[in-house]
Design a protein around this motif. Structure first.
Motif, PDB file in Angstrom:
ATOM      1  N   SER A  12       0.767  -1.400  -0.035  1.00  0.00           N
ATOM      2  CA  SER A  12       0.001   0.056   0.100  1.00  0.00           C
ATOM      3  C   SER A  12       0.861   1.506   0.076  1.00  0.00           C
ATOM      4  O   SER A  12       2.094   1.404   0.290  1.00  0.00           O
ATOM      5  CB  SER A  12      -0.839  -0.034   1.352  1.00  0.00           C
ATOM      6  N   ASP A  13       0.216   2.342  -0.498  1.00  0.00           N
ATOM      7  CA  ASP A  13       0.894   3.601  -0.615  1.00  0.00           C
ATOM      8  C   ASP A  13      -0.081   4.699   0.320  1.00  0.00           C
ATOM      9  O   ASP A  13      -1.464   4.662   0.277  1.00  0.00           O
ATOM     10  CB  ASP A  13       0.808   3.943  -2.213  1.00  0.00           C
ATOM     11  N   GLU A  50      -0.621   7.667   0.206  1.00  0.00           N
ATOM     12  CA  GLU A  50      -1.278   8.647  -0.329  1.00  0.00           C
ATOM     13  C   GLU A  50      -2.178   8.299  -1.521  1.00  0.00           C
ATOM     14  O   GLU A  50      -2.961   8.992  -2.178  1.00  0.00           O
ATOM     15  CB  GLU A  50      -0.239   9.649  -1.017  1.00  0.00           C
ATOM     16  N   CYS A  51      -2.353   6.855  -1.525  1.00  0.00           N
ATOM     17  CA  CYS A  51      -3.104   6.460  -2.782  1.00  0.00           C
ATOM     18  C   CYS A  51      -4.688   6.496  -2.093  1.00  0.00           C
ATOM     19  O   CYS A  51      -5.108   5.614  -1.224  1.00  0.00           O
ATOM     20  CB  CYS A  51      -2.872   4.923  -3.127  1.00  0.00           C
ATOM     21  N   PHE A  81      -7.100   4.635  -3.776  1.00  0.00           N
ATOM     22  CA  PHE A  81      -7.799   3.537  -3.851  1.00  0.00           C
ATOM     23  C   PHE A  81      -7.348   2.428  -2.441  1.00  0.00           C
ATOM     24  O   PHE A  81      -8.037   1.710  -2.098  1.00  0.00           O
ATOM     25  CB  PHE A  81      -7.327   2.808  -5.084  1.00  0.00           C
ATOM     26  N   CYS A  82      -6.148   2.428  -2.270  1.00  0.00           N
ATOM     27  CA  CYS A  82      -5.661   1.917  -1.135  1.00  0.00           C
ATOM     28  C   CYS A  82      -6.506   2.348   0.097  1.00  0.00           C
ATOM     29  O   CYS A  82      -6.759   1.602   0.930  1.00  0.00           O
ATOM     30  CB  CYS A  82      -4.166   2.328  -0.824  1.00  0.00           C
ATOM     31  N   GLU A  83      -6.673   3.845   0.308  1.00  0.00           N
ATOM     32  CA  GLU A  83      -7.424   4.140   1.346  1.00  0.00           C
ATOM     33  C   GLU A  83      -8.994   3.525   1.440  1.00  0.00           C
ATOM     34  O   GLU A  83      -9.529   3.356   2.352  1.00  0.00           O
ATOM     35  CB  GLU A  83      -7.483   5.666   1.251  1.00  0.00           C
ATOM     36  N   LEU A 111       4.063   4.837  -4.428  1.00  0.00           N
ATOM     37  CA  LEU A 111       4.142   4.971  -5.680  1.00  0.00           C
ATOM     38  C   LEU A 111       4.773   6.291  -6.052  1.00  0.00           C
ATOM     39  O   LEU A 111       4.622   7.582  -5.502  1.00  0.00           O
ATOM     40  CB  LEU A 111       2.669   5.177  -6.393  1.00  0.00           C
ATOM     41  N   HIS A 153       3.030   9.698  -6.518  1.00  0.00           N
ATOM     42  CA  HIS A 153       2.271  10.293  -5.316  1.00  0.00           C
ATOM     43  C   HIS A 153       3.512  11.174  -4.480  1.00  0.00           C
ATOM     44  O   HIS A 153       4.481  10.328  -3.842  1.00  0.00           O
ATOM     45  CB  HIS A 153       1.891   9.332  -4.455  1.00  0.00           C
ATOM     46  N   ALA A 180       4.141  10.132  -0.879  1.00  0.00           N
ATOM     47  CA  ALA A 180       4.280   8.743  -0.256  1.00  0.00           C
ATOM     48  C   ALA A 180       5.609   8.317   0.404  1.00  0.00           C
ATOM     49  O   ALA A 180       5.202   7.560   1.295  1.00  0.00           O
ATOM     50  CB  ALA A 180       3.901   7.979  -1.623  1.00  0.00           C
TER      51      ALA A 180
END
Length: 99
Positions: free
Chosen positions: A42-43, A45-46, A48-50, A76, A79, A82
């Motif tokens: 995971s990232d 700042e993402c 989609f991850c959040e 990523l 980002h 990140a």
């Protein structure tokens, strides 16, 4: 302890095979000896991850003792914050406050 992952404990990352192990030094939620391991790359700042967070939380509640979640950093490049967020979370971990 190694995770039960296909391809001899290896996952393809950008066309490259990357090997990893899961130990008590990783960021783990749930029972360390749970029979099912979910590994989240995971990232921070993402978006989609959040958006996955509520689902992962519910899985850990519903399958307590049966599932463990292992968090792996995957910042990523597109980002801009990140990498620093991942580094900051490791500083928080040193104080017992990763989660």
């Amino acid at each position: 302890e190694n995770a039960q992952i296909p391809l001899n404990n290896q996952l393809p990352v950008d066309g490259v095979i990357q090997t990893f192990s899961i130990t008590k030094d990783n960021h783990v939620r749930g029972d360390m000896s749970a029979p099912i391991t979910l590994v989240e790359f995971s990232d921070f700042e993402c978006p989609f991850c959040e958006s996955l967070y509520p689902t992962m939380n519910q899985i850990l509640i519903n399958y307590q003792g049966k599932v463990r979640l292992v968090y792996k950093h995957y910042p990523l490049s597109f980002h801009p914050n990140a990498q620093k967020a991942a580094e900051s979370s490791e500083c928080a971990d040193e104080q017992g406050k990763f989660w």
